[in-house]
Design a protein around this motif. Structure first.
Motif, short mmCIF file in Angstrom:
data_model
loop_
_atom_site.label_atom_id
_atom_site.label_comp_id
_atom_site.label_asym_id
_atom_site.label_seq_id
_atom_site.Cartn_x
_atom_site.Cartn_y
_atom_site.Cartn_z
N MET A 96 -9.16 -24.07 -29.61
CA MET A 96 -8.35 -23.38 -29.62
C MET A 96 -8.44 -23.59 -28.06
SD MET A 96 -9.40 -18.94 -29.11
CE MET A 96 -8.95 -18.68 -31.09
N GLU A 97 -6.80 -23.01 -27.69
CA GLU A 97 -6.75 -23.95 -26.36
C GLU A 97 -6.94 -22.71 -25.13
OE1 GLU A 97 -4.53 -26.33 -24.05
OE2 GLU A 97 -5.32 -26.92 -26.33
N SER A 98 -7.48 -23.00 -24.09
CA SER A 98 -7.49 -21.98 -23.07
C SER A 98 -6.09 -20.99 -22.50
CB SER A 98 -9.05 -22.43 -22.17
OG SER A 98 -8.64 -20.88 -21.21
N PRO A 99 -6.49 -20.28 -21.97
CA PRO A 99 -4.75 -19.39 -22.00
C PRO A 99 -5.45 -20.20 -20.32
CG PRO A 99 -6.67 -17.55 -22.52
CD PRO A 99 -7.35 -18.81 -23.03
N VAL A 100 -6.08 -20.26 -20.26
CA VAL A 100 -6.39 -20.34 -18.11
C VAL A 100 -6.73 -21.68 -17.96
CG1 VAL A 100 -8.20 -20.37 -16.10
CG2 VAL A 100 -7.31 -18.32 -18.10
N ASP A 101 -6.28 -22.31 -17.00
CA ASP A 101 -6.23 -23.96 -17.09
C ASP A 101 -7.51 -24.71 -16.42
OD1 ASP A 101 -6.10 -27.33 -16.24
OD2 ASP A 101 -4.15 -26.89 -15.38
N PRO A 102 -8.30 -25.36 -16.54
CA PRO A 102 -9.44 -25.36 -16.52
C PRO A 102 -9.91 -26.31 -14.98
CG PRO A 102 -9.95 -26.99 -18.26
CD PRO A 102 -8.39 -25.87 -17.85
N ASP A 103 -8.55 -26.42 -14.81
CA ASP A 103 -8.74 -27.27 -13.48
C ASP A 103 -7.35 -26.58 -12.18
OD1 ASP A 103 -9.33 -29.90 -14.45
OD2 ASP A 103 -8.25 -30.03 -15.31
N ASP A 104 -7.54 -24.91 -12.91
CA ASP A 104 -7.43 -24.02 -12.34
C ASP A 104 -7.66 -23.94 -10.64
OD1 ASP A 104 -5.52 -22.13 -10.58
OD2 ASP A 104 -5.09 -20.90 -12.29
N LEU A 105 -7.17 -24.67 -9.48
CA LEU A 105 -7.73 -24.30 -8.01
C LEU A 105 -7.79 -22.75 -8.06
CD1 LEU A 105 -5.16 -27.37 -6.00
CD2 LEU A 105 -7.76 -27.21 -7.25
N ARG A 106 -6.64 -22.17 -8.73
CA ARG A 106 -6.88 -20.60 -8.10
C ARG A 106 -8.80 -20.19 -9.00
NH1 ARG A 106 -2.94 -17.66 -10.75
NH2 ARG A 106 -3.41 -19.39 -11.26
N LEU A 107 -9.19 -21.03 -10.10
CA LEU A 107 -10.33 -20.69 -10.94
C LEU A 107 -11.31 -21.28 -9.76
CD1 LEU A 107 -11.49 -19.93 -13.03
CD2 LEU A 107 -10.94 -21.66 -14.63
N ASP A 108 -11.09 -22.45 -9.73
CA ASP A 108 -12.44 -23.46 -9.20
C ASP A 108 -12.72 -22.73 -7.53
OD1 ASP A 108 -11.72 -25.66 -10.19
OD2 ASP A 108 -11.16 -26.64 -9.13
N MET A 109 -11.26 -21.82 -6.82
CA MET A 109 -11.75 -21.11 -5.88
C MET A 109 -12.57 -20.24 -6.03
SD MET A 109 -9.39 -19.15 -2.86
CE MET A 109 -8.12 -18.82 -3.83
N LEU A 110 -11.85 -19.00 -7.33
CA LEU A 110 -13.18 -17.87 -7.38
C LEU A 110 -14.28 -17.90 -7.92
CD1 LEU A 110 -12.38 -14.52 -7.79
CD2 LEU A 110 -12.24 -15.20 -10.36
N LEU A 111 -14.64 -18.67 -9.06
CA LEU A 111 -15.97 -19.26 -9.11
C LEU A 111 -17.03 -19.80 -7.82
CD1 LEU A 111 -15.71 -21.65 -12.91
CD2 LEU A 111 -15.81 -18.48 -12.14
N ASN A 112 -16.37 -20.76 -6.96
CA ASN A 112 -16.89 -21.13 -5.54
C ASN A 112 -17.50 -20.66 -4.95
OD1 ASN A 112 -17.46 -23.97 -5.73
ND2 ASN A 112 -14.85 -23.79 -5.55
N LEU A 113 -16.62 -18.86 -4.98
CA LEU A 113 -17.25 -17.66 -4.08
C LEU A 113 -17.60 -17.03 -4.68
CD1 LEU A 113 -13.25 -16.32 -3.18
CD2 LEU A 113 -15.41 -17.34 -1.40
N ILE A 114 -17.46 -16.74 -6.22
CA ILE A 114 -18.38 -16.03 -6.74
C ILE A 114 -20.04 -16.27 -7.35
CG2 ILE A 114 -17.31 -14.09 -8.08
CD1 ILE A 114 -17.19 -15.27 -10.17
N ALA A 115 -20.06 -17.66 -6.60
CA ALA A 115 -21.56 -18.44 -6.53
C ALA A 115 -22.40 -18.04 -5.55
CB ALA A 115 -20.82 -20.17 -6.23
N SER A 116 -22.06 -17.46 -4.65
CA SER A 116 -23.15 -16.66 -3.59
C SER A 116 -23.56 -15.78 -3.87
CB SER A 116 -22.04 -17.24 -2.55
OG SER A 116 -22.74 -16.05 -1.40
N ALA A 117 -24.79 -15.55 -3.98
CA ALA A 117 -25.26 -14.62 -5.12
C ALA A 117 -25.06 -13.29 -2.97
CB ALA A 117 -27.08 -14.49 -4.42
N GLU A 118 -24.95 -13.57 -2.15
CA GLU A 118 -24.94 -12.46 -1.67
C GLU A 118 -23.32 -12.07 -1.35
OE1 GLU A 118 -25.55 -15.63 -0.53
OE2 GLU A 118 -27.90 -15.23 0.84
#
Length: 107
Positions: free
Chosen positions: A1-23
């Motif tokens: 099954m293909e993901s509807p979101v590209d795992p190389d999407d820079l927006r996804l990278d930015m979002l995951l980096n932002l929410i990686a912080s507990a604060e």
């Protein structure tokens, strides 16, 4: 099954980096409850007002929250579509079989 979101999407990278912080996750959790000012947030978080402001600035630039003026106060609120990219990605990963999830984690 293909993901509807590209795992190389820079927006996804930015979002995951932002929410990686507990604060930042704590700030988002508080803002999901209700819009707040930086001063209100610093009153309930175990970090300085300056640290709160830095985190808010990153969240604004990342598109997760937006500031608005309310009765001469700058209030921050969660953007309605802010977590949609992550939600779509996580949902697509959850639909994968267990071996496929394991391969994704090991990649």
């Amino acid at each position: 099954m293909e993901s509807p979101v590209d795992p190389d999407d820079l927006r996804l990278d930015m979002l995951l980096n932002l929410i990686a912080s507990a604060e930042r996750r704590r700030i988002l959790a508080l803002l999901i409850q209700q819009p707040r000012t930086a001063t209100e947030l610093s009153g309930v978080l175990p970090i300085s007002r300056q640290a709160v402001s830095r985190h808010l600035n990153l969240l604004v630039h990342g598109g997760l929250i937006e500031p608005r003026t309310l009765a001469r106060r700058l209030v921050y609120d969660v953007t309605a579509s802010s977590l949609e990219i992550a939600r779509t990605y996580i949902d697509s990963v959850q639909r994968l079989s267990a071996p496929a999830r394991l391969r994704l984690v090991q990649a």
